[in-house]
Write a protein that holds these residues in place. Structure first.
Motif, PDB file in Angstrom:
ATOM      1  N   ASP A 208       0.848  -1.180   0.000  1.00  0.00           N
ATOM      2  CA  ASP A 208       0.000   0.000   0.000  1.00  0.00           C
ATOM      3  C   ASP A 208       0.890   1.239   0.000  1.00  0.00           C
ATOM      4  O   ASP A 208       1.663   1.443   0.951  1.00  0.00           O
ATOM      5  CB  ASP A 208      -0.904  -0.004   1.236  1.00  0.00           C
ATOM      6  CG  ASP A 208      -1.898   1.144   1.240  1.00  0.00           C
ATOM      7  OD1 ASP A 208      -1.749   2.086   0.423  1.00  0.00           O
ATOM      8  OD2 ASP A 208      -2.820   1.117   2.073  1.00  0.00           O
ATOM      9  N   PRO A 209       0.835   2.078  -1.033  1.00  0.00           N
ATOM     10  CA  PRO A 209       1.683   3.281  -1.049  1.00  0.00           C
ATOM     11  C   PRO A 209       1.483   4.182   0.157  1.00  0.00           C
ATOM     12  O   PRO A 209       2.427   4.881   0.567  1.00  0.00           O
ATOM     13  CB  PRO A 209       1.260   3.989  -2.342  1.00  0.00           C
ATOM     14  CG  PRO A 209       0.694   2.911  -3.206  1.00  0.00           C
ATOM     15  CD  PRO A 209       0.038   1.947  -2.264  1.00  0.00           C
ATOM     16  N   ASP A 210       0.295   4.169   0.733  1.00  0.00           N
ATOM     17  CA  ASP A 210       0.059   5.014   1.901  1.00  0.00           C
ATOM     18  C   ASP A 210       0.857   4.564   3.119  1.00  0.00           C
ATOM     19  O   ASP A 210       0.966   5.306   4.099  1.00  0.00           O
ATOM     20  CB  ASP A 210      -1.429   5.025   2.249  1.00  0.00           C
ATOM     21  CG  ASP A 210      -2.235   5.878   1.285  1.00  0.00           C
ATOM     22  OD1 ASP A 210      -1.621   6.668   0.542  1.00  0.00           O
ATOM     23  OD2 ASP A 210      -3.470   5.757   1.279  1.00  0.00           O
ATOM     24  N   ASP A 211       1.420   3.355   3.070  1.00  0.00           N
ATOM     25  CA  ASP A 211       2.255   2.876   4.167  1.00  0.00           C
ATOM     26  C   ASP A 211       3.688   3.371   4.061  1.00  0.00           C
ATOM     27  O   ASP A 211       4.507   3.097   4.949  1.00  0.00           O
ATOM     28  CB  ASP A 211       2.250   1.344   4.213  1.00  0.00           C
ATOM     29  CG  ASP A 211       0.895   0.775   4.615  1.00  0.00           C
ATOM     30  OD1 ASP A 211       0.116   1.501   5.258  1.00  0.00           O
ATOM     31  OD2 ASP A 211       0.624  -0.401   4.279  1.00  0.00           O
ATOM     32  N   ILE A 212       4.021   4.063   2.975  1.00  0.00           N
ATOM     33  CA  ILE A 212       5.370   4.596   2.776  1.00  0.00           C
ATOM     34  C   ILE A 212       5.370   6.069   3.182  1.00  0.00           C
ATOM     35  O   ILE A 212       4.698   6.898   2.566  1.00  0.00           O
ATOM     36  CB  ILE A 212       5.817   4.432   1.318  1.00  0.00           C
ATOM     37  CG1 ILE A 212       5.836   2.949   0.936  1.00  0.00           C
ATOM     38  CG2 ILE A 212       7.197   5.062   1.108  1.00  0.00           C
ATOM     39  CD1 ILE A 212       6.096   2.700  -0.540  1.00  0.00           C
ATOM     40  N   THR A 213       6.092   6.391   4.229  1.00  0.00           N
ATOM     41  CA  THR A 213       6.146   7.758   4.729  1.00  0.00           C
ATOM     42  C   THR A 213       7.009   8.627   3.817  1.00  0.00           C
ATOM     43  O   THR A 213       8.146   8.283   3.509  1.00  0.00           O
ATOM     44  CB  THR A 213       6.736   7.781   6.155  1.00  0.00           C
ATOM     45  OG1 THR A 213       5.925   6.975   7.013  1.00  0.00           O
ATOM     46  CG2 THR A 213       6.790   9.204   6.694  1.00  0.00           C
TER      47      THR A 213
END
Length: 333
Positions: A208-213
């Protein structure tokens, strides 16, 4: 100017501690914590070890994360990086964030005496191996193209890995294996499109790209005289564009002619011309400079970008103590 963020919750932000002695770093870290910052990061090139410095900072703070921004992936093995970060978690009061990057051929070859061989692949495999070493699951076997490990026990430590990735190949590596992205010298208006490479690769890897800060460097200077602040940012940008090919390419996506002029002047040894070649548009697209009120407004615009999670204040090297303190205070949450 910028689209509001759909990813950012709260007012997360960090500070790169200024170069100097450890006592100064401790004092700045305490101020950052008092002002409400979430993390203090420290860089490493030469003359100061990032992990030793952060260990010294650890007992001076109580709630703030400690991070490396950045350590290179050539001078230490992935195992050494994992062990250092895991050890730091034992003394850090909150979390540890491990920022790694390929550095430059100049630093790796001329300082560390190592071949600057396949830096993106080395970055990918180092991030992947550190994750394997620190997740506390059994024993680690890894057969990579730049590094291999045979049958060693994993460590049990919570160490998210952030990658300093500029070019598309490095950003794809970030999407595959990293917990965070540390863009530096990527023009702010281009951060969203640059992150799409990370996001697309993450989705292809069932992540999930949203898991990459997303934690961009934000070169920042605050002064009562806005021209003084902008001059500090011009000096910062001239140094990076002039001395690092990867940084020049990142800037050249938006400012190709200007980046070439800066690099040519820098290589020729004309530092004044290199600084003069940094345009006002470049200062606005790559940094935050101005009076306290004006800088806060500019920084808020960057922090509200649609992909930014954790903007990191970077006061240019050489700034005096008053400028460092003024900038950190003005841009606090």
């Amino acid at each position: 100017m910028y689209a509001p963020s759909a990813r950012t919750t709260g007012m997360s932000r960090g500070v790169v501690l200024p170069r100097g002695d450890v006592a100064d770093a401790r004092a700045v870290a305490v101020r950052c914590e008092n002002f409400g910052y979430d993390a203090c990061w420290t860089g490493e090139l030469w003359g100061r070890d990032a992990f030793v410095a952060l260990t010294a900072v650890a007992d001076a703070v109580e709630r703030i994360d400690l991070g490396t921004a950045i350590v290179n992936v050539f001078s230490r093995s992935p195992a050494t990086l994992a062990a250092a970060a895991a050890t730091l978690t034992e003394v850090a009061p909150a979390g540890v964030r491990l920022g790694i990057g390929p550095s430059t051929a100049k630093a790796i070859e001329d300082l560390h005496g190592r071949d600057y061989d396949r830096p993106v692949r080395r970055l990918h495999e180092t991030a992947e191996l550190i994750a394997a070493f620190t997740r506390g699951e059994g024993r680690v076997d890894y057969d990579g193209e730049t590094v291999s490990v045979a049958d060693f026990p994993a460590l049990d430590a919570d160490v998210p890995v952030y990658t300093a990735a500029l070019g598309p190949a490095a950003r794809r590596a970030t999407g595959r294996v990293a917990d965070g992205w540390l863009p530096h010298n990527v023009p702010f208006p281009e951060l969203s499109s640059a992150f799409e490479t990370v996001a697309e690769t993450a989705r292809e890897s069932d992540r999930d790209p949203d898991d990459i800060t997303v934690a961009p460097y934000v070169p920042a200077a605050v002064a009562d005289d806005p021209d003084e602040a902008r001059a500090a940012i011009r000096g910062h940008l001239a140094y990076y564009v002039g001395s690092g090919e990867g940084y020049r390419r990142a800037v050249a996506t938006a400012f190709p002619d200007e980046a070439n002029r800066i690099a040519e002047a820098w290589v020729d040894g004309d530092r004044d011309a290199a600084r003069a070649a940094v345009t006002e548009e470049m200062v606005d697209a790559l940094g935050v400079a101005g009076t306290p009120e004006g800088a806060r407004e500019r920084f808020a615009a960057v922090a509200s970008l649609d992909v930014v999670d954790h903007p990191i204040v970077v006061v240019p090297d050489g700034a005096d103590e008053a400028t460092v303190g003024r900038t950190i205070e003005a841009l606090a949450p």
